[in-house]
Enzyme design. Sequence first.
Site, short mmCIF file in Angstrom:
data_model
loop_
_atom_site.label_atom_id
_atom_site.label_comp_id
_atom_site.label_asym_id
_atom_site.label_seq_id
_atom_site.Cartn_x
_atom_site.Cartn_y
_atom_site.Cartn_z
N HIS A 111 36.09 41.64 48.41
CA HIS A 111 36.12 43.04 47.95
C HIS A 111 36.11 44.01 49.13
CE1 HIS A 111 34.84 41.30 44.08
NE2 HIS A 111 35.02 42.48 43.51
N GLU A 116 44.99 42.75 34.88
CA GLU A 116 45.83 43.53 35.79
C GLU A 116 47.31 43.22 35.60
OE1 GLU A 116 42.98 42.17 36.63
OE2 GLU A 116 41.78 43.78 37.52
C1 LIG Z 1 40.84 40.36 38.63
C2 LIG Z 1 39.64 41.23 38.62
N1 LIG Z 1 39.67 42.40 37.95
C3 LIG Z 1 38.59 43.19 37.91
C4 LIG Z 1 37.44 42.85 38.56
C5 LIG Z 1 36.25 43.78 38.55
N2 LIG Z 1 35.19 43.24 37.70
C6 LIG Z 1 34.19 42.52 38.23
S1 LIG Z 1 33.16 41.96 37.06
C7 LIG Z 1 34.04 42.67 35.82
C8 LIG Z 1 33.59 42.52 34.42
C9 LIG Z 1 33.63 41.11 34.00
O1 LIG Z 1 33.13 40.97 32.72
P1 LIG Z 1 32.83 39.56 32.11
O2 LIG Z 1 33.98 38.65 32.34
O3 LIG Z 1 32.39 39.75 30.72
O4 LIG Z 1 31.64 38.98 33.02
P2 LIG Z 1 30.16 39.54 33.19
O5 LIG Z 1 30.21 40.46 34.39
O6 LIG Z 1 29.76 40.23 31.95
O7 LIG Z 1 29.33 38.36 33.50
C10 LIG Z 1 35.13 43.35 36.34
C11 LIG Z 1 36.09 44.11 35.54
C12 LIG Z 1 37.44 41.63 39.28
N3 LIG Z 1 36.37 41.23 39.97
N4 LIG Z 1 38.54 40.84 39.29
#
Ligand SMILES: Cc1ncc(C[n+]2csc(CCOP(=O)(O)OP(=O)(O)O)c2C)c(N)n1
Lengths: 330, 338
Positions: free
Chosen positions: B129, B60
Amino acid sequence: MSGADASLDRRLRLQSGPAGRYEAMFEIRAFEDRVQAMFFEGTVHGTTHTCQGQEAVSVGIAAAARPTDTVTCTYRGHGHALALGMPPVTVLAEIMGRRAGSVGGVGGSMHLCDTSVGLLPTFAIVGAGIPVAAGAALTAQVRGTDDAAIAIFGDGATNIGAFHEGLNLAAIWKLPAVFVCENNQYGEYSAIHLTTPIENIADRAASYGIPGHVVDGQDVDVVASAVGEALERARAGGGPTLLEMKTYRYAGHSRADTAPYRPEGEFDRWYERDPINTYRSRLIEEGEVTAEEAGEIEARVARRVADAEATASADDPATVDDMFRHIYAP
Amino acid sequence: MRKMRMNQAIATALADEMRSNPDVVMFGEDIAVAEGPFKTSAGLLKEFGPSRVRDTPISEMGFLGAAVGAASTGLRPVVEIMFIEFIGVALDQLVTEAAKFHYLSRGTVSVPLTVRGSIGAGLGFGCQHSQTLESWMYSTPGIKLAVASGAHNAYGLLRAAIRDDNPVVFLEPRARYAKREPVPTGEDAIIPLGRAATVREGSDVTLVALGAMVPAALQAAEEAPWSAEVIDLQTLVPYDKETLARSVSKTGRLVTVEENPLTGGWGGEITSFVTSELFGDLQAPPVRIACPDIHVPYGRELEQRYLPGPDYIAQQVGSLLDTGTRPAHWWETREVVA
Ligand SMILES: Cc1ncc(C[n+]2csc(CCOP(=O)(O)OP(=O)(O)O)c2C)c(N)n1
Ligand SMILES: [Mg+2]
């Protein structure tokens, strides 16, 4: 047995050998399958992020770490919580918003916590747990204990500032931390190669002058020894390590996601190396357990998960008074 | 008039602005190929292509900062912060950079940037959230702040936000994305920022609400024996003092309905304005209906208890009209069970 004792006891059993590791992985799979079904049945609402396919990472970490080490992990945390020792009923009750849940039912699926086995409140903000783990490692360093801290985060999280700032800080202060990236190939709906210009996330360690290793995240024993070595180095004052676990997420990102973005055949290729099936075959082949014993473990786990569900379902939901507790420390 | 869900109204507004101005670009996490976690950018990648509609990494600070840079050099970016909480990691770019560029360039640089974010409780997402967080942003000069209350005004407000030459934060109550309403579209449907909407006329009391609290206040007003005027503020910065003052001088009573912790909520500002400017017109103390100073709980029932609902609003307003004094907040009279 108090909640804390139950978690510790479960944790120690896990360290009893291969059969314990198998049981812990099988438990996570059975638990997550049930949680996913419950969301579709409508028994629970909100959202959930399950970790089927990634069980070897959770169990390998828990097998290598001590209960006095601190762990930070994400919203995809049920498996880590179970492996670290939290009883299924405590995790499930939290997901169901019941008072027996690990934070009394006011947190939900993304917010688990059990300090008796070192688990800080799990983070629903991507990357947030990474510098926090560095801080927990700082506590160990300043106090002169030989405990360590482990941050568990996704592949997508390695593109956020907190990852880079956390690793750099841990590196220059030589903190006893292990950074474990679970590369399950996807952020939410984007394949990691679309958002990250390098093949191996472990390479990012070079920017901070610390070791970075790619690890087979489908093999619990390989995970345990990689984490074990990194922890040993950390405890001995050698500083942090970045470990990239190559693994795969079987379910969609969250409850509502059916993963339509997955290329044809990808799931099947990964499923051939399913961490649970392959470990089971190997243990039987090597004579560690018989097929019969494996079956007994599986039956035992199924009963445990069913019992957890029955107990959690019968438990009281969190109350209005519970909402007002613990806003400030007394 | 076409009926649309709020997420469709938003996608339609984005498409209409992108058609009318080639400088409008969009980025955010999973907004292009996947068309947004809340499907607020359906069809945009297909129509406008990957140069103008971009997926970003989870970063972000990076992409909001890039939007500030693009905005100050000629583009008109719209970025999506999936859940408004995620702006926490990017706040510097908005409040300390974007908000101050015009000032620090003697007016030679403007930042026509729109930051869209989903807000609010009610969907069982837990305390990280479910917040609204207007209070993080509404006291930063240089940023405008608008909040949609449904599909009907999301379209017009968003188009105005994109056209504005300042950084505008545009907030979308998550609980309203799936609600279908008739939506006026086209140039005439653009709602100027800074203008409140009187969504119901009345004579006994003025209810001022924002976002998801607008339908709650309306429902309370519609079912009550008294006559309430309901104002949807729509834009919090700058807010519409004229409409507010006109209504309160008519009704003599002000009640704000807020989805945020009481302390520091926007209702404090509105109340202060009305008390200072219209003291002589008031027949009763202004009243704020808000959430307690706690985290948003998980669990359907607790979340509904946390949020001001139509019954509670009706009961608070009824009590004010009966007694002429401020009714207690529900948590002030709660018997605490250990
Ligand atoms: C700062 C922030 N940006 C966006 C999100 C929304 N979000 C939640 S999980 C996710 C994907 C995360 O991917 P990864 O780090 O690969 O973890 P995984 O879910 O695959 O375990 C996103 C974009 C968030 N929770 N926090
Ligand atoms: Mg991932």
